[in-house]
Design an enzyme around this catalytic site. Structure first.
Site, PDB file in Angstrom:
ATOM      1  N   ASP A  62     -10.666  -2.552   8.428  1.00 20.48           N
ATOM      2  CA  ASP A  62     -10.134  -3.688   9.200  1.00 20.48           C
ATOM      3  C   ASP A  62     -11.112  -4.863   9.180  1.00 20.48           C
ATOM      4  O   ASP A  62     -10.747  -5.981   9.538  1.00 20.48           O
ATOM      5  CB  ASP A  62      -9.879  -3.250  10.652  1.00 20.48           C
ATOM      6  CG  ASP A  62      -8.415  -3.351  11.028  1.00 20.48           C
ATOM      7  OD1 ASP A  62      -7.654  -3.962  10.247  1.00 20.48           O
ATOM      8  OD2 ASP A  62      -8.049  -2.836  12.097  1.00 20.48           O
TER       9      ASP A  62
ATOM     10  N   LYS B 262       2.155   0.469   8.937  1.00 24.84           N
ATOM     11  CA  LYS B 262       0.974   0.798   8.126  1.00 24.84           C
ATOM     12  C   LYS B 262       1.145   2.166   7.444  1.00 24.84           C
ATOM     13  O   LYS B 262       0.837   2.331   6.270  1.00 24.84           O
ATOM     14  CB  LYS B 262      -0.287   0.765   9.002  1.00 24.84           C
ATOM     15  CG  LYS B 262      -0.680  -0.664   9.361  1.00 24.84           C
ATOM     16  CD  LYS B 262      -1.676  -0.770  10.491  1.00 24.84           C
ATOM     17  CE  LYS B 262      -1.823  -2.244  10.891  1.00 24.84           C
ATOM     18  NZ  LYS B 262      -2.665  -2.457  12.071  1.00 24.84           N
TER      19      LYS B 262
ATOM     20  N   GLN C  34      -6.132   0.934  16.171  1.00 28.28           N
ATOM     21  CA  GLN C  34      -5.165  -0.107  16.519  1.00 28.28           C
ATOM     22  C   GLN C  34      -5.557  -0.764  17.848  1.00 28.28           C
ATOM     23  O   GLN C  34      -5.741  -0.088  18.852  1.00 28.28           O
ATOM     24  CB  GLN C  34      -3.754   0.513  16.608  1.00 28.28           C
ATOM     25  CG  GLN C  34      -2.657  -0.496  16.816  1.00 28.28           C
ATOM     26  CD  GLN C  34      -2.500  -1.470  15.646  1.00 28.28           C
ATOM     27  OE1 GLN C  34      -2.489  -1.075  14.485  1.00 28.28           O
ATOM     28  NE2 GLN C  34      -2.411  -2.753  15.958  1.00 28.28           N
TER      29      GLN C  34
END
Ligand code: NDP
Length: 289
Positions: A120, A53, A97
């Protein structure tokens, strides 16, 4: 056979190059998109994902802010960091994450993220917006699947779309997105009876299960489009999808490989959400002034 393959790596590269241009434009207008990436603990797979990322951010011109916390960090400290990031004007997207260590309540952490920075798309507000058709961030893997279909000129309207898997991060949101595109959607899961008969009716199959080669050649209707989300690590170390690729490509009109299909699109769509977030801020500033 070659022309039946949807090349997710190539399409994700196109998306990233388009984003690079958008970021240059935003920078010229005084905004550098910023993504905060929070990593708790030392899960090796998470470290690899976070690394990819950051690399994508660097390529596109998004500023990435990295926060690595030890495994034993308290839930309170993680929530405090999220609060700081929510108020940081240089941060347009916050990514935590997953998975988090067991002593931290994942839902509580996701809920703490400001929905306007929820790139997200896991916040219940983002999920709710998707269901009612309001503006909000769409989670990255499902958004990537729609992008793959559209850029491969697959018309979703009126098509029978069979989604295998009903998880919150793939199965449910992709079903909502296919519905939004006017597909006729059937959702299957572990309690579904006669899975093969249902999949055989599909014009478009989305397999998001986590069982290697669950979808076999005899389940496929001639000409079906197959999107394989599965990423299963086999004993020999190789990645394998949820679809028996060699058997299914015979009948499919289009199919994604694993790796190199859906996977690369997930990161590209995360970058896209981050750019959208920064651009929204710019629009709001223009309206306010
Ligand atoms: P989950 O484990 O959260 O969900 C799996 C779903 O599959 C569940 O709904 C389950 O049903 C259903 N299922 C399990 N076994 C069967 C079966 N035999 N027949 C029919 N349905 C079944 O998985 P995720 O959605 O998180 O991930 C699915 C796969 O996609 C994994 O391989 C994962 O690694 C991959 N993935 C890939 C991403 C990418 O970027 N390419 C991103 C996210 C995931 P039930 O609800 O009844 O238990």
């Amino acid at each position: 056979m070659e022309n039946k393959i949807i090349d997710g790596k190539h399409i994700s590269d196109l998306v990233k190059d388009e984003l690079k241009v958008k970021v240059e434009d935003l920078k010229a207008k005084g905004i550098t998109p910023g993504l905060a990436v929070v990593l708790v603990g030392d899960n090796p797979a998470s470290k690899i994902y976070v690394g990819s990322k950051k690399k994508a951010c660097q390529y596109i011109g998004i500023k990435s802010f990295s926060y690595e916390m030890p495994n034993e960090v308290s839930e309170k400290e993680v929530l405090e960091l999220i609060d700081t990031l929510n108020h940081d004007p240089a941060v347009h997207g916050i990514l935590v994450q997953l998975p988090l260590p067991a002593h931290i309540d994942e839902q509580k952490v996701l809920l703490a993220i400001d929905p306007s920075k929820d790139v997200d798309g896991f916040h219940p507000m983002s999920v709710g917006s998707l269901v009612v058709g309001a503006e909000g961030f769409v989670s990255c893997t499902p958004a990537g699947i729609i992008e793959l279909l559209k850029r491969s000129n697959v018309d979703i309207e009126g098509k029978h779309c069979v989604v295998v898997g009903r998880s919150n991060i793939v199965g449910k949101p992709i079903s909502m997105l296919l519905l939004k595109e006017h597909g006729t959607v059937t959702m299957c899961h572990s309690r579904t009876k006669n899975l093969g008969d249902i999949v055989k009716q599909a014009d478009i199959i989305i397999a998001a299960v986590g069982v290697p080669k669950l979808i076999t050649g005899d389940m496929i209707k001639e000409g079906a489009v197959i999107i394989d989300v599965g990423m299963n690590r086999l004993d020999n170390g190789k990645l394998c999808g949820d679809v028996d690729f060699d058997a299914c490509i015979e009948k499919a009109s289009l199919i994604t490989p694993v790796p190199g299909g859906v996977g690369p699109m997930t990161i590209a769509m995360l970058m896209n959400n981050c750019v959208i977030s920064a651009a929204r801020l710019l629009e709001e500033n223009i309206i306010d002034n």
